[in-house]
Design an enzyme around this catalytic site. Sequence first.
Site, mmCIF file in Angstrom:
data_model
loop_
_atom_site.group_PDB
_atom_site.id
_atom_site.type_symbol
_atom_site.label_atom_id
_atom_site.label_comp_id
_atom_site.label_asym_id
_atom_site.label_seq_id
_atom_site.Cartn_x
_atom_site.Cartn_y
_atom_site.Cartn_z
ATOM 1 N N LYS A 184 89.237 109.776 158.713
ATOM 2 C CA LYS A 184 90.197 110.340 159.678
ATOM 3 C C LYS A 184 89.779 111.744 160.118
ATOM 4 O O LYS A 184 89.808 112.083 161.303
ATOM 5 C CB LYS A 184 91.607 110.394 159.043
ATOM 6 N N GLN A 239 96.315 109.770 154.041
ATOM 7 C CA GLN A 239 96.282 108.552 153.236
ATOM 8 C C GLN A 239 96.005 107.339 154.151
ATOM 9 O O GLN A 239 95.355 107.508 155.159
ATOM 10 C CB GLN A 239 97.600 108.353 152.440
ATOM 11 N N GLY A 295 92.204 114.540 151.494
ATOM 12 C CA GLY A 295 90.939 115.289 151.587
ATOM 13 C C GLY A 295 90.239 114.759 152.819
ATOM 14 O O GLY A 295 89.800 113.609 152.834
ATOM 15 N N HIS A 296 90.189 115.540 153.867
ATOM 16 C CA HIS A 296 89.613 115.096 155.141
ATOM 17 C C HIS A 296 88.309 115.857 155.384
ATOM 18 O O HIS A 296 88.314 117.087 155.485
ATOM 19 C CB HIS A 296 90.613 115.317 156.285
ATOM 20 N N THR A 351 89.554 114.687 144.491
ATOM 21 C CA THR A 351 89.477 114.670 143.027
ATOM 22 C C THR A 351 88.072 114.390 142.504
ATOM 23 O O THR A 351 87.839 114.527 141.302
ATOM 24 C CB THR A 351 90.416 113.575 142.464
ATOM 25 N N ASP A 403 90.843 107.607 153.153
ATOM 26 C CA ASP A 403 89.417 107.967 153.194
ATOM 27 C C ASP A 403 88.609 107.144 154.194
ATOM 28 O O ASP A 403 87.420 106.887 154.001
ATOM 29 C CB ASP A 403 88.778 107.841 151.792
ATOM 30 N N GLU A 404 89.253 106.750 155.271
ATOM 31 C CA GLU A 404 88.573 105.927 156.282
ATOM 32 C C GLU A 404 87.671 106.759 157.182
ATOM 33 O O GLU A 404 86.887 106.209 157.966
ATOM 34 C CB GLU A 404 89.608 105.190 157.149
HETATM 35 P P1 GDP Z 1 89.545 110.866 155.375
HETATM 36 O O1 GDP Z 1 90.373 111.181 154.192
HETATM 37 O O2 GDP Z 1 89.997 109.620 156.084
HETATM 38 O O3 GDP Z 1 89.382 112.017 156.328
HETATM 39 O O4 GDP Z 1 88.084 110.514 154.821
HETATM 40 P P2 GDP Z 1 87.272 111.328 153.683
HETATM 41 O O5 GDP Z 1 86.762 112.566 154.266
HETATM 42 O O6 GDP Z 1 88.067 111.422 152.437
HETATM 43 O O7 GDP Z 1 86.129 110.286 153.345
HETATM 44 C C1 GDP Z 1 85.262 109.809 154.314
HETATM 45 C C2 GDP Z 1 83.832 110.173 153.890
HETATM 46 O O8 GDP Z 1 82.912 109.444 154.661
HETATM 47 C C3 GDP Z 1 83.501 111.640 154.115
HETATM 48 O O9 GDP Z 1 82.562 112.039 153.163
HETATM 49 C C4 GDP Z 1 82.884 111.631 155.515
HETATM 50 O O10 GDP Z 1 81.989 112.715 155.720
HETATM 51 C C5 GDP Z 1 82.143 110.343 155.482
HETATM 52 N N1 GDP Z 1 82.011 109.627 156.765
HETATM 53 C C6 GDP Z 1 82.882 109.545 157.807
HETATM 54 N N2 GDP Z 1 82.408 108.684 158.731
HETATM 55 C C7 GDP Z 1 81.224 108.223 158.270
HETATM 56 C C8 GDP Z 1 80.270 107.285 158.770
HETATM 57 O O11 GDP Z 1 80.418 106.671 159.828
HETATM 58 N N3 GDP Z 1 79.168 107.047 157.985
HETATM 59 C C9 GDP Z 1 78.980 107.674 156.792
HETATM 60 N N4 GDP Z 1 77.883 107.391 156.108
HETATM 61 N N5 GDP Z 1 79.851 108.570 156.306
HETATM 62 C C10 GDP Z 1 80.969 108.815 157.023
HETATM 63 P P1 IMO Z 2 93.265 110.884 152.520
HETATM 64 O O1 IMO Z 2 94.208 111.525 153.513
HETATM 65 C C1 IMO Z 2 92.763 108.102 149.206
HETATM 66 C C2 IMO Z 2 96.063 107.752 146.367
HETATM 67 C C3 IMO Z 2 95.831 108.269 144.961
HETATM 68 C C4 IMO Z 2 96.756 107.345 144.199
HETATM 69 C C5 IMO Z 2 97.941 107.181 145.128
HETATM 70 C C6 IMO Z 2 99.086 108.143 144.863
HETATM 71 O O2 IMO Z 2 92.140 111.720 152.103
HETATM 72 O O3 IMO Z 2 92.896 109.508 152.987
HETATM 73 P P2 IMO Z 2 99.516 110.746 145.091
HETATM 74 O O4 IMO Z 2 98.659 111.916 144.782
HETATM 75 O O5 IMO Z 2 99.907 110.635 146.519
HETATM 76 O O6 IMO Z 2 100.681 110.633 144.161
HETATM 77 O O7 IMO Z 2 98.595 109.462 144.754
HETATM 78 O O8 IMO Z 2 97.438 107.430 146.434
HETATM 79 N N1 IMO Z 2 95.804 108.750 147.439
HETATM 80 C C7 IMO Z 2 94.741 108.708 148.234
HETATM 81 N N2 IMO Z 2 93.668 107.882 148.249
HETATM 82 N N3 IMO Z 2 92.882 109.056 150.157
HETATM 83 C C8 IMO Z 2 93.967 109.868 150.182
HETATM 84 O O9 IMO Z 2 94.187 110.737 151.183
HETATM 85 C C9 IMO Z 2 94.923 109.749 149.167
HETATM 86 N N4 IMO Z 2 96.085 110.400 148.883
HETATM 87 C C10 IMO Z 2 96.601 109.766 147.825
HETATM 88 O O10 IMO Z 2 94.489 108.110 144.583
HETATM 89 O O11 IMO Z 2 96.171 106.077 144.043
HETATM 90 MG MG MG Z 3 90.115 111.546 152.137
#
Ligand code: GDP
Ligand code: IMO
Ligand code: MG
Length: 426
Positions: free
Chosen positions: A16, A222, A40-41, A299, A13-14
């Site tokens: 990506k 991840q 979840g991207h 989730t 969730d960085e």
């Molecule tokens: P991913 O799994 O690495 O693609 O990241 P996620 O989408 O799960 O979570 C990142 C969250 O931070 C999402 O809700 C993005 O819309 C949001 N996001 C991404 N970059 C930034 C940022 O620089 N600032 C803020 N406030 N939100 C961001």
């Molecule tokens: P993105 O690509 C954050 C975590 C789950 C759990 C562990 C194992 O959006 O960054 P799994 O379903 O793989 O058996 O879960 O890994 N996890 C994530 N946490 N972002 C994800 O994907 C994740 N995918 C799995 O919360 O701790």
């Molecule tokens: Mg994510």
Amino acid sequence: MKVDILLGLQWGDEGKGKIVDVITPGYDVIARFQGGPNAGHTLEFEGRKHVLHTIPSGIFHNDKLNIVGNGVVIDPIIFKRELLALQERGVDIYKQLLISRRAHLILPSHRLLDAASEQEKGSNKIGSTLKGIGPTYMDKTGRNGLRVGDVVSSRFQEKYDTLVKKHKRILSHHEFAYNLDETEPEWMESIAFLRSLTIIDSEHYVNNALSEGKHILAEGAQGSLLDIDFGSYPFVTSSNTIAAGACTGLGIAPNRIGEVFGIFKAYCTRVGSGPFPTELNDATGELIRAQGHEFGATTGRPRRCGWLDLPALKYAIMINGVTRLIMTKADVLSAFQEVLVCTHYMHQGELIDYLPYDIELDEVTPHYISMPGWQQDLTGMRSTEQLPVELINYIDYLEAELKVPITVVSVGPDRNQTIRRTSVLA
Ligand code: GDP
Ligand code: IMO
Ligand code: MG
């Protein structure tokens, strides 16, 4: 040509998805190499938000190809729903998306096994997304799995029945009630849909594209601290999330890897169980969660929040051979007068700057330095010249510690809220 990789350096969730979407114009092909619908991207542009689970984040650029590589695990039901939603938004899912024959399939019974396993672990549960990821990779390495290529086989039903029979045997050893009949029909319908998509030998496709001078970006899912080998085992996912996973997950030789873009948040989050040395179980952690909207994209679970952890980040940079860093969510820390960074851990009476093998939280005390916060709204800023001096100092400090240039700073979720910078290290 070489393949560049973009991957997460923390616990996922960085950001990506956002950054892949931003840099897609520089590439011809975007390819996912591991993970599945546990990911979840999130992408935001033109006032709309999109969450992708299995589909690469280049999909909204209609002149680019997106590949779901052999290392990915696909749940046909989630895949179909995701694709139909994209089709409604004008994506040509037949032209823009290619799927590897070798990608493994998540069966409804894999999801049941995931749930049964977590139930049995009780308070030691991984906190899995319960998408069936672990059991599917177990069947892959156990040499029992079903692959995308099998869906066109005349023996598909037989192979499916054999695998489900095995799963039912395992489930019978758990105290776990289930009803497979509820999901099987939709799964079979989704398999029929999968057959209509473009299924290829993606390892040939990717290598031919490289020979033709095409630019390829491999998109990680991840994060490195969730890697099956190098993450905080057993609280990890079941695939290699690190750069090496792009080689096995796409069929690319190591000498074809170019840049490795490592992405990290200006702080840390984690969703699910497992050690998190800098976690803040207090009002500060709650404020980060509120400001950063830190709730899971897959989730909806609240994400655990804490300060940036340099020993963990250095480890991830080393394992991945990161060549460029991308820092997201700097805007979220605008709420704080001071920003802390963990530089070391006190571990068994010793100050260390690396992650210990077994992170027993009561034995690891983070040591922090404090830096003045920037306390300015960054979300409207578009160039480095506009950034507050306190944030520039934060970035300079991190670069000096990490010894890798930070070339992108993200200041909001939207595509446009992205600042490219020239680093003194670059
Ligand atoms: P991913 O799994 O690495 O693609 O990241 P996620 O989408 O799960 O979570 C990142 C969250 O931070 C999402 O809700 C993005 O819309 C949001 N996001 C991404 N970059 C930034 C940022 O620089 N600032 C803020 N406030 N939100 C961001
Ligand atoms: P993105 O690509 C954050 C975590 C789950 C759990 C562990 C194992 O959006 O960054 P799994 O379903 O793989 O058996 O879960 O890994 N996890 C994530 N946490 N972002 C994800 O994907 C994740 N995918 C799995 O919360 O701790
Ligand atoms: Mg994510």
